[in-house]
Write an enzyme that holds these catalytic residues in place. Structure first.
Site, PDB file in Angstrom:
ATOM      1  N   ARG A 235      -3.914  -4.776   1.548  1.00 40.22           N
ATOM      2  CA  ARG A 235      -5.215  -5.214   1.063  1.00 40.22           C
ATOM      3  C   ARG A 235      -6.153  -5.278   2.254  1.00 40.22           C
ATOM      4  O   ARG A 235      -5.755  -5.698   3.345  1.00 40.22           O
ATOM      5  CB  ARG A 235      -5.125  -6.606   0.399  1.00 40.22           C
ATOM      6  CG  ARG A 235      -4.536  -6.589  -1.012  1.00 40.22           C
ATOM      7  CD  ARG A 235      -5.436  -5.870  -2.016  1.00 40.22           C
ATOM      8  NE  ARG A 235      -4.885  -5.871  -3.363  1.00 40.22           N
ATOM      9  CZ  ARG A 235      -4.111  -4.913  -3.878  1.00 40.22           C
ATOM     10  NH1 ARG A 235      -3.790  -3.868  -3.137  1.00 40.22           N
ATOM     11  NH2 ARG A 235      -3.677  -4.986  -5.114  1.00 40.22           N
ATOM     12  N   GLU A 264     -14.471  -3.113  -1.772  1.00 39.57           N
ATOM     13  CA  GLU A 264     -14.297  -1.732  -2.254  1.00 39.57           C
ATOM     14  C   GLU A 264     -15.269  -1.458  -3.390  1.00 39.57           C
ATOM     15  O   GLU A 264     -15.451  -2.318  -4.246  1.00 39.57           O
ATOM     16  CB  GLU A 264     -12.848  -1.541  -2.710  1.00 39.57           C
ATOM     17  CG  GLU A 264     -11.867  -1.692  -1.551  1.00 39.57           C
ATOM     18  CD  GLU A 264     -10.404  -1.502  -1.952  1.00 39.57           C
ATOM     19  OE1 GLU A 264     -10.130  -1.149  -3.117  1.00 39.57           O
ATOM     20  OE2 GLU A 264      -9.544  -1.719  -1.087  1.00 39.57           O
ATOM     21  N   HIS A 283      -8.312   3.923  -1.654  1.00 44.36           N
ATOM     22  CA  HIS A 283      -7.300   3.109  -2.345  1.00 44.36           C
ATOM     23  C   HIS A 283      -6.461   3.963  -3.322  1.00 44.36           C
ATOM     24  O   HIS A 283      -6.490   3.724  -4.532  1.00 44.36           O
ATOM     25  CB  HIS A 283      -7.964   1.934  -3.087  1.00 44.36           C
ATOM     26  CG  HIS A 283      -7.030   0.768  -3.287  1.00 44.36           C
ATOM     27  ND1 HIS A 283      -7.428  -0.545  -3.293  1.00 44.36           N
ATOM     28  CD2 HIS A 283      -5.686   0.729  -3.498  1.00 44.36           C
ATOM     29  CE1 HIS A 283      -6.397  -1.345  -3.505  1.00 44.36           C
ATOM     30  NE2 HIS A 283      -5.315  -0.586  -3.630  1.00 44.36           N
TER      31      HIS A 283
HETATM   32  C1  GLV Z   1      -2.434  -1.358  -5.517  1.00 47.60           C
HETATM   33  O1  GLV Z   1      -3.107  -1.655  -4.560  1.00 47.60           O
HETATM   34  C2  GLV Z   1      -1.565  -2.285  -6.165  1.00 47.60           C
HETATM   35  O2  GLV Z   1      -1.590  -3.474  -5.825  1.00 47.60           O
HETATM   36  O3  GLV Z   1      -0.827  -1.863  -7.066  1.00 47.60           O
END
Ligand code: GLV
Ligand code: GLV
Length: 319
Positions: A235, A264, A283
C-alpha cells in the site's frame, strides 16, 4: 441457520463491475446491483446505493465507513474484492456485527510475479531503455550506457514475510539471492533498520495499518545503500512518498518500482513522474485474468456464506 425464507432474495450491492465469474454465483439467490459499470462511484453514490442491502461486495477503491453501514441497517457482510482491507472501517463493522471478508491466497503468486517485474525493471532500467529506443535516442551499443545494478547473488530484503513476501523470497532463490526479512511474527526476523542497511533489493509486503503508515520514512530511506532498489506492491501509505521522491532525485537510493501510491491515481504532476529512476505502475500487481476471476469467485463465495448464516472462509472481522 438458514436466514433466507423461500421467496426472499438477498439484496446485494456490488460497488463496481467485477468479473462475471463472481456475479454468476450471485444470480440464483441475490438481486444484485452493480453500481458503477465503469469508473469510480463517489462515496455519496455508494451510500445511496447501500440503502437497505443485505450484503456489499466492494473494491479497494471505495471507502466503506459508518455512513455506508448506516444506510443498510440489515447489512450482514462486506465482502472485499482485494486482500488488503485498509479502506474498510473494521471497528465500525465489528461494533455492528457486520462480517468483513477479503480475498487472500488467490492473488499471492500473481502479485509476487509483479513485484519481480518491478524489481527487474527498476534494477535494469527496462523502461528507460524502452523510452530511448522509441524516441530514437539509441545510437550505439555503449560500454557504460544504462548501467543498472545486479540482482543475481544480491541481498533481497523482504519487509513483511506473509504469503506474498514469502512468494517473492522463493523467486529470489532462483537468482541465487540471499534473502533476509523483517516480520515481527517470525523467528528469523531481522530488525527493519538492519535490513535496510544490508539489502540490495527491498520489497515491501506489509498491510497498511496505523503502525505501518510511513514505515519507510525519510530517516529510514537514509539507511538504504545508494545502490538499493525499493519496490512497493503493498500500500502506498507504507512509504513516505515525498521523501522517496527526494531520495530518488538526490540519488541516495538507486531506483524504485511502485505499484501503489499514497493517493490513487497518482497525479501526473507528482515529482515522482519527473524522475527517470522510478518505474510506476497503476496498481496492477494482481491483474491477471485468472487471478481476477478467482478473486471474484472468492468474494462472492464469502458473501453468500455470510448471508446464509455460515462462517465465510475468509473472515477478517468476526462479530
Ligand atoms: C490489492 O491491492 C489487494 O489488496 O488485493
Ligand atoms: C553483448 O551483447 C555481448 O555480446 O557482450
Amino acid at each position: 441457520m438458514h436466514l433466507k425464507t423461500k421467496d426472499k432474495r438477498w439484496r446485494v450491492l456490488v460497488t463496481r463491475r467485477i468479473p462475471r465469474a463472481g456475479l454468476a454465483l450471485l444470480e440464483p439467490d441475490c438481486d444484485y446491483h452493480v453500481l458503477a459499470e465503469e469508473g469510480l462511484p463517489s462515496h455519496e453514490d455508494v451510500v445511496r446505493a447501500a440503502v437497505g442491502v443485505d450484503g456489499i461486495i466492494s473494491l479497494l477503491t471505495e471507502r466503506i465507513d459508518a455512513a455506508v453501514m448506516d444506510a443498510a441497517p440489515g447489512l450482514k457482510v462486506i465482502a472485499n474484492y482485494a486482500v488488503g482491507f485498509d479502506h474498510v472501517d473494521l471497528a465500525e463493522a465489528r461494533r455492528r456485527g457486520v462480517l468483513v471478508t477479503n480475498t487472500p491466497g488467490v492473488l499471492t503468486e500473481t502479485t509476487a510475479d509483479f513485484a519481480w517485474a518491478l524489481i527487474l525493471a527498476a534494477a535494469r532500467r527496462v523502461v528507460e531503455g524502452d523510452e530511448e529506443v522509441r524516441a530514437g535516442r539509441w545510437r550505439t551499443w555503449e560500454p557504460e550506457g544504462l548501467l543498472g545494478v545486479d540482482i543475481h547473488h544480491a541481498v533481497l530484503g523482504v519487509v513483511g514475510y506473509g504469503r506474498i513476501g514469502q512468494a517473492v523470497a522463493r523467486r529470489g532463490a532462483g537468482f541465487g539471492m540471499r534473502v533476509i526479512f523483517h516480520d515481527p511474527g517470525e523467528q528469523e526476523s531481522v530488525p527493519l533498520d538492519d535490513l535496510l542497511r544490508q539489502a540490495d533489493i527491498i520489497s515491501l509486503h506489509v498491510p497498511l495499518t496505523p503502525a505501518t503508515r510511513h514505515f519507510i520514512d525519510r530517516e529510514r530511506l537514509r539507511l538504504c545503500k545508494p545502490t538499493a532498489v525499493l519496490v512497493n506492491t503493498s500500500r502506498g501509505g507504507v512509504v513516505d512518498q515525498d521523501a522517496l521522491a527526494e531520495a530518488l532525485a538526490a540519488g541516495t537510493i538507486f531506483s524504485a518500482g511502485l505499484d501503489v501510491f499514497e493517493s490513487e491515481p497518482l497525479s501526473p504532476d507528482h515529482p515522482l513522474c519527473r524522475l527517470k529512476n522510478v518505474v510506476l505502475a497503476p496498481h496492477i500487481a494482481s491483474a491477471s485474468r485468472a487471478t481476477r476471476d478467482r478473486m471474484a469467485v472468492m468474494a462472492a463465495t464469502n458473501l453468500l456464506a455470510a448471508l446464509r448464516g455460515e462462517t465465510p472462509p475468509n473472515l477478517v472481522v468476526r462479530p
